[in-house]
Every structure is written in C-alpha cells, then in structure tokens.
Enzyme design. Sequence first.
Site, PDB file in Angstrom:
ATOM      1  N   ARG A  29     -34.791  25.299   5.519  1.00 35.15           N
ATOM      2  CA  ARG A  29     -35.124  24.194   6.333  1.00 35.15           C
ATOM      3  C   ARG A  29     -35.701  24.889   7.830  1.00 35.15           C
ATOM      4  NH1 ARG A  29     -34.343  19.186   4.387  1.00 35.15           N
ATOM      5  NH2 ARG A  29     -32.636  19.051   2.650  1.00 35.15           N
ATOM      6  N   ASP A  30     -36.763  24.327   8.286  1.00 33.50           N
ATOM      7  CA  ASP A  30     -37.223  24.944   9.390  1.00 33.50           C
ATOM      8  C   ASP A  30     -36.008  24.365  10.602  1.00 33.50           C
ATOM      9  OD1 ASP A  30     -40.202  25.810  10.765  1.00 33.50           O
ATOM     10  OD2 ASP A  30     -38.890  24.860  12.069  1.00 33.50           O
ATOM     11  N   ILE A  31     -35.869  25.260  11.570  1.00 33.22           N
ATOM     12  CA  ILE A  31     -34.857  25.081  12.759  1.00 33.22           C
ATOM     13  C   ILE A  31     -35.620  23.951  13.752  1.00 33.22           C
ATOM     14  CG2 ILE A  31     -35.474  26.734  14.307  1.00 33.22           C
ATOM     15  CD1 ILE A  31     -32.573  27.547  14.643  1.00 33.22           C
ATOM     16  N   ASN A  87     -49.762  29.825   8.789  1.00 34.57           N
ATOM     17  CA  ASN A  87     -50.629  30.279  10.265  1.00 34.57           C
ATOM     18  C   ASN A  87     -50.948  31.787  10.167  1.00 34.57           C
ATOM     19  OD1 ASN A  87     -50.430  27.401  11.015  1.00 34.57           O
ATOM     20  ND2 ASN A  87     -48.558  27.827  11.708  1.00 34.57           N
ATOM     21  N   VAL A  96     -43.680  34.011  13.828  1.00 32.99           N
ATOM     22  CA  VAL A  96     -42.960  34.664  13.243  1.00 32.99           C
ATOM     23  C   VAL A  96     -43.762  35.539  12.221  1.00 32.99           C
ATOM     24  CG1 VAL A  96     -40.998  34.974  11.489  1.00 32.99           C
ATOM     25  CG2 VAL A  96     -41.047  33.282  13.305  1.00 32.99           C
ATOM     26  N   HIS A 100     -45.230  32.866   5.629  1.00 39.05           N
ATOM     27  CA  HIS A 100     -44.160  31.619   5.252  1.00 39.05           C
ATOM     28  C   HIS A 100     -45.146  30.528   5.168  1.00 39.05           C
ATOM     29  CE1 HIS A 100     -44.262  32.207   9.747  1.00 39.05           C
ATOM     30  NE2 HIS A 100     -44.327  30.830   9.739  1.00 39.05           N
ATOM     31  N   HIS A 102     -45.265  26.686   5.419  1.00 40.58           N
ATOM     32  CA  HIS A 102     -44.565  25.533   5.938  1.00 40.58           C
ATOM     33  C   HIS A 102     -44.748  24.496   4.758  1.00 40.58           C
ATOM     34  CE1 HIS A 102     -44.239  26.558  10.321  1.00 40.58           C
ATOM     35  NE2 HIS A 102     -45.125  27.495   9.998  1.00 40.58           N
TER      36      HIS A 102
HETATM   37  P1  AMP Z   1     -45.256  29.815  12.653  1.00 42.50           P
HETATM   38  O1  AMP Z   1     -45.073  29.181  14.127  1.00 42.50           O
HETATM   39  O2  AMP Z   1     -46.055  29.264  11.750  1.00 42.50           O
HETATM   40  O3  AMP Z   1     -44.883  31.417  12.561  1.00 42.50           O
HETATM   41  O4  AMP Z   1     -43.709  29.229  12.147  1.00 42.50           O
HETATM   42  C1  AMP Z   1     -42.476  29.608  12.371  1.00 42.50           C
HETATM   43  C2  AMP Z   1     -41.530  28.679  12.149  1.00 42.50           C
HETATM   44  O5  AMP Z   1     -40.145  29.303  12.023  1.00 42.50           O
HETATM   45  C3  AMP Z   1     -41.408  27.518  13.174  1.00 42.50           C
HETATM   46  O6  AMP Z   1     -41.761  26.153  12.740  1.00 42.50           O
HETATM   47  C4  AMP Z   1     -40.127  27.642  13.729  1.00 42.50           C
HETATM   48  O7  AMP Z   1     -39.432  26.631  14.143  1.00 42.50           O
HETATM   49  C5  AMP Z   1     -39.153  28.270  12.623  1.00 42.50           C
HETATM   50  N1  AMP Z   1     -38.069  29.045  12.849  1.00 42.50           N
HETATM   51  C6  AMP Z   1     -37.781  29.946  13.688  1.00 42.50           C
HETATM   52  N2  AMP Z   1     -36.589  30.555  13.798  1.00 42.50           N
HETATM   53  C7  AMP Z   1     -36.038  29.951  12.812  1.00 42.50           C
HETATM   54  C8  AMP Z   1     -34.655  30.005  12.305  1.00 42.50           C
HETATM   55  N3  AMP Z   1     -33.797  30.887  12.831  1.00 42.50           N
HETATM   56  N4  AMP Z   1     -34.108  29.208  11.240  1.00 42.50           N
HETATM   57  C9  AMP Z   1     -35.286  28.320  10.816  1.00 42.50           C
HETATM   58  N5  AMP Z   1     -36.587  28.356  11.267  1.00 42.50           N
HETATM   59  C10 AMP Z   1     -36.855  29.072  12.161  1.00 42.50           C
END
Ligand code: AMP
Length: 114
Positions: A29-31, A87, A96, A100, A102
């Site tokens: 799950r996204d944080i 993205n 990140v 990944h 979403h």
């Molecule tokens: P992006 O902006 O497409 O690179 O998405 C990165 C996603 O990672 C964002 O939606 C963040 O909320 C999510 N994220 C960052 N750190 C964590 C974490 N420790 N656990 C879960 N999701 C995270």
Amino acid sequence: MSEDLFLKIINREIPADIVYETDSVLAFRDINPQAPLHVLVIPKTHIRTINDIGAEHTALVGELFTAAAAIAAEHGYADDGYRVVMNCNEAAGQTVFHIHLHLLAGRSLSWPPG
Ligand code: AMP
C-alpha cells in the site's frame, strides 16, 4: 527521496503493508494513498525508470500488470474499474527511482490527470 527506498522494502529493511508477493514482484500500500485502494506494484529487480526497461525485462513488466489485475480483482474492483499508471522521470512526477505501477481504485478517477 532515496534511490533505493523500494529495495529496502523488498529486503524488509523498512516496513510496508504488503498485499501481494511472488518470486519476482512485490506489491504494498502507498504510504500516501490517493484512492481507497492505492497499491504500488514493483519488480524485485532494480529498474530505475521506464527508459531502463530492456528486452530482458518484458516478462517481468508483464507480471506487474497481471499482479495489478489480480490485486484489483481480489479487492472487488475488476468490474467497476481501476487505473494503473507509471510515472517516468521528474516531469511526470516520479519521485522513487525504482519502477512501480500505481494501482488506484475505489473512487471515480478523472481524465486527463493533472
Ligand atoms: P512516484 O511519485 O510515481 O515515484 O510514486 C512514488 C510513491 O511512493 C508515492 O505515491 C509515495 O507516496 C510512495 N511512497 C514513498 N515512500 C513510501 C513508503 N515507504 N511506503 C509506501 N509508499 C511510499
């Protein structure tokens, strides 16, 4: 944000709410969820961006989609619908640098995205 943040989740060095796992794929799950269901589906292999996906990764990238579909179905969203998005680099909002998908579901999603 850390370049290898998601590798730390794969290696259980930092916690995550894991919802799906195979030998090659992990989903958690996204944080900072943007929908009632917001899951990130990642390969266990480090691939920095979509630009770094090679021919050797095509099966693995396919697994990200089959995993997303399985998770959506498991949570009851297969028929209503859901969105998967990846993205690439800063202009698209990538923060990140480990690819990944979403998976977003559980609310009406507008188009085009912001
Ligand atoms: P992006 O902006 O497409 O690179 O998405 C990165 C996603 O990672 C964002 O939606 C963040 O909320 C999510 N994220 C960052 N750190 C964590 C974490 N420790 N656990 C879960 N999701 C995270």
